[in-house]
Design a protein around this motif. Sequence first.
Motif, PDB file in Angstrom:
ATOM      1  N   GLN A  69       0.828  -1.209   0.000  1.00 39.37           N
ATOM      2  CA  GLN A  69       0.000   0.000   0.000  1.00 39.37           C
ATOM      3  C   GLN A  69       0.864   1.261   0.000  1.00 39.37           C
ATOM      4  OE1 GLN A  69      -3.114  -0.109   3.086  1.00 39.37           O
ATOM      5  NE2 GLN A  69      -2.690  -2.291   3.283  1.00 39.37           N
ATOM      6  N   ASP A  70       2.167   1.081  -0.188  1.00 36.61           N
ATOM      7  CA  ASP A  70       3.143   2.174  -0.190  1.00 36.61           C
ATOM      8  C   ASP A  70       3.189   2.902   1.163  1.00 36.61           C
ATOM      9  OD1 ASP A  70       5.228   3.425  -1.504  1.00 36.61           O
ATOM     10  OD2 ASP A  70       3.980   5.098  -2.159  1.00 36.61           O
ATOM     11  N   ILE A  71       3.011   2.134   2.228  1.00 38.46           N
ATOM     12  CA  ILE A  71       3.164   2.647   3.589  1.00 38.46           C
ATOM     13  C   ILE A  71       4.459   2.059   4.125  1.00 38.46           C
ATOM     14  CG2 ILE A  71       2.211   2.648   5.930  1.00 38.46           C
ATOM     15  CD1 ILE A  71      -0.582   2.607   4.597  1.00 38.46           C
ATOM     16  N   HIS A  72       5.385   2.940   4.478  1.00 36.90           N
ATOM     17  CA  HIS A  72       6.724   2.519   4.867  1.00 36.90           C
ATOM     18  C   HIS A  72       6.826   2.306   6.371  1.00 36.90           C
ATOM     19  CE1 HIS A  72       8.068   3.514   0.816  1.00 36.90           C
ATOM     20  NE2 HIS A  72       7.307   4.590   0.932  1.00 36.90           N
ATOM     21  N   LEU A  73       7.606   1.313   6.751  1.00 40.60           N
ATOM     22  CA  LEU A  73       7.846   1.034   8.160  1.00 40.60           C
ATOM     23  C   LEU A  73       8.885   2.019   8.674  1.00 40.60           C
ATOM     24  CD1 LEU A  73       7.319  -0.739  10.622  1.00 40.60           C
ATOM     25  CD2 LEU A  73       9.096  -2.299   9.789  1.00 40.60           C
ATOM     26  N   ALA A  74       8.417   2.979   9.468  1.00 42.99           N
ATOM     27  CA  ALA A  74       9.315   4.001  10.001  1.00 42.99           C
ATOM     28  C   ALA A  74      10.013   3.522  11.270  1.00 42.99           C
ATOM     29  CB  ALA A  74       8.534   5.284  10.305  1.00 42.99           C
ATOM     30  N   LEU A  75       9.284   2.766  12.100  1.00 41.34           N
ATOM     31  CA  LEU A  75       9.810   2.371  13.404  1.00 41.34           C
ATOM     32  C   LEU A  75       9.255   1.012  13.797  1.00 41.34           C
ATOM     33  CD1 LEU A  75      11.236   3.256  16.143  1.00 41.34           C
ATOM     34  CD2 LEU A  75       8.979   4.041  16.837  1.00 41.34           C
ATOM     35  N   ILE A  76      10.144   0.173  14.318  1.00 36.87           N
ATOM     36  CA  ILE A  76       9.714  -1.105  14.875  1.00 36.87           C
ATOM     37  C   ILE A  76      10.222  -1.205  16.300  1.00 36.87           C
ATOM     38  CG2 ILE A  76      11.684  -2.359  13.909  1.00 36.87           C
ATOM     39  CD1 ILE A  76       9.690  -4.790  13.660  1.00 36.87           C
ATOM     40  N   LEU A  77       9.326  -1.570  17.202  1.00 33.52           N
ATOM     41  CA  LEU A  77       9.675  -1.893  18.582  1.00 33.52           C
ATOM     42  C   LEU A  77       9.495  -3.394  18.699  1.00 33.52           C
ATOM     43  CD1 LEU A  77       7.828   0.980  18.851  1.00 33.52           C
ATOM     44  CD2 LEU A  77       8.747   0.694  21.128  1.00 33.52           C
ATOM     45  N   CYS A  78      10.556  -4.092  19.028  1.00 33.00           N
ATOM     46  CA  CYS A  78      10.517  -5.548  18.985  1.00 33.00           C
ATOM     47  C   CYS A  78      11.047  -6.151  20.277  1.00 33.00           C
ATOM     48  CB  CYS A  78      11.343  -6.023  17.793  1.00 33.00           C
ATOM     49  SG  CYS A  78      11.175  -7.772  17.419  1.00 33.00           S
ATOM     50  N   ASP A  79      10.297  -7.116  20.809  1.00 38.96           N
ATOM     51  CA  ASP A  79      10.745  -7.881  21.962  1.00 38.96           C
ATOM     52  C   ASP A  79      11.870  -8.817  21.504  1.00 38.96           C
ATOM     53  OD1 ASP A  79      10.806  -8.992  24.546  1.00 38.96           O
ATOM     54  OD2 ASP A  79       9.305 -10.493  24.030  1.00 38.96           O
ATOM     55  N   HIS A  80      12.691  -9.259  22.444  1.00 41.78           N
ATOM     56  CA  HIS A  80      13.790 -10.152  22.089  1.00 41.78           C
ATOM     57  C   HIS A  80      13.384 -11.625  22.143  1.00 41.78           C
ATOM     58  CE1 HIS A  80      17.651 -11.930  21.582  1.00 41.78           C
ATOM     59  NE2 HIS A  80      17.742 -12.332  22.844  1.00 41.78           N
ATOM     60  N   ILE A  81      12.822 -12.063  23.266  1.00 39.56           N
ATOM     61  CA  ILE A  81      12.503 -13.479  23.451  1.00 39.56           C
ATOM     62  C   ILE A  81      11.117 -13.770  22.881  1.00 39.56           C
ATOM     63  CG2 ILE A  81      12.200 -15.344  25.123  1.00 39.56           C
ATOM     64  CD1 ILE A  81      15.080 -14.283  24.999  1.00 39.56           C
TER      65      ILE A  81
END
Length: 165
Positions: free
Chosen positions: A51-63
């Motif tokens: 949809q041409d929406i870019h991922l600006a930021l990802i917050l990701c858990d480790h485990i």
Amino acid sequence: MNKYMILCVDDEREVLDSVVQDLDCFEQDFVLEAAESVSEARQVIDDYCQQDIHLALILCDHIMPEQTGIQFLIEMNQNPDTAATRKVLLTGQAGLEDTIEAVNHASLDFYVAKPWQGDQLRQMVKDQLTQYIIDHETDLMAWVQILDAEKILNAMAAKRTTFGE
């Protein structure tokens, strides 16, 4: 203006809901999505990319069950579509070795330890989004009221100086 996305990834639904709730103030100007697994996160990224929406930021858990957050962030860093994404590790489980790997190989932009403070999380996200927008948006003026105005105005002045020379 919602052509940028914030994605939160955590396999614990309560944690994920809490992060999304803390970040709902960004929903007016960014797509805010949540995923409970790496495979779900990949699907969300693919769907929005189409949809041409870019991922600006990802917050990701480790485990997480199928793949660690750090492995996923490294994978994202190697993908041209998500390499520029601001990457934040949000965890209480990553040891020093894991964190070093994330910094060295995933271009980790920030580390947030659980439990977090909502105000600090929002400020960090605002800072990361501001940097992403400065790096990727041509019309910075539209973002002055939304993100860090001082940083954006300084970036505009720096760009004007660079182009004026």
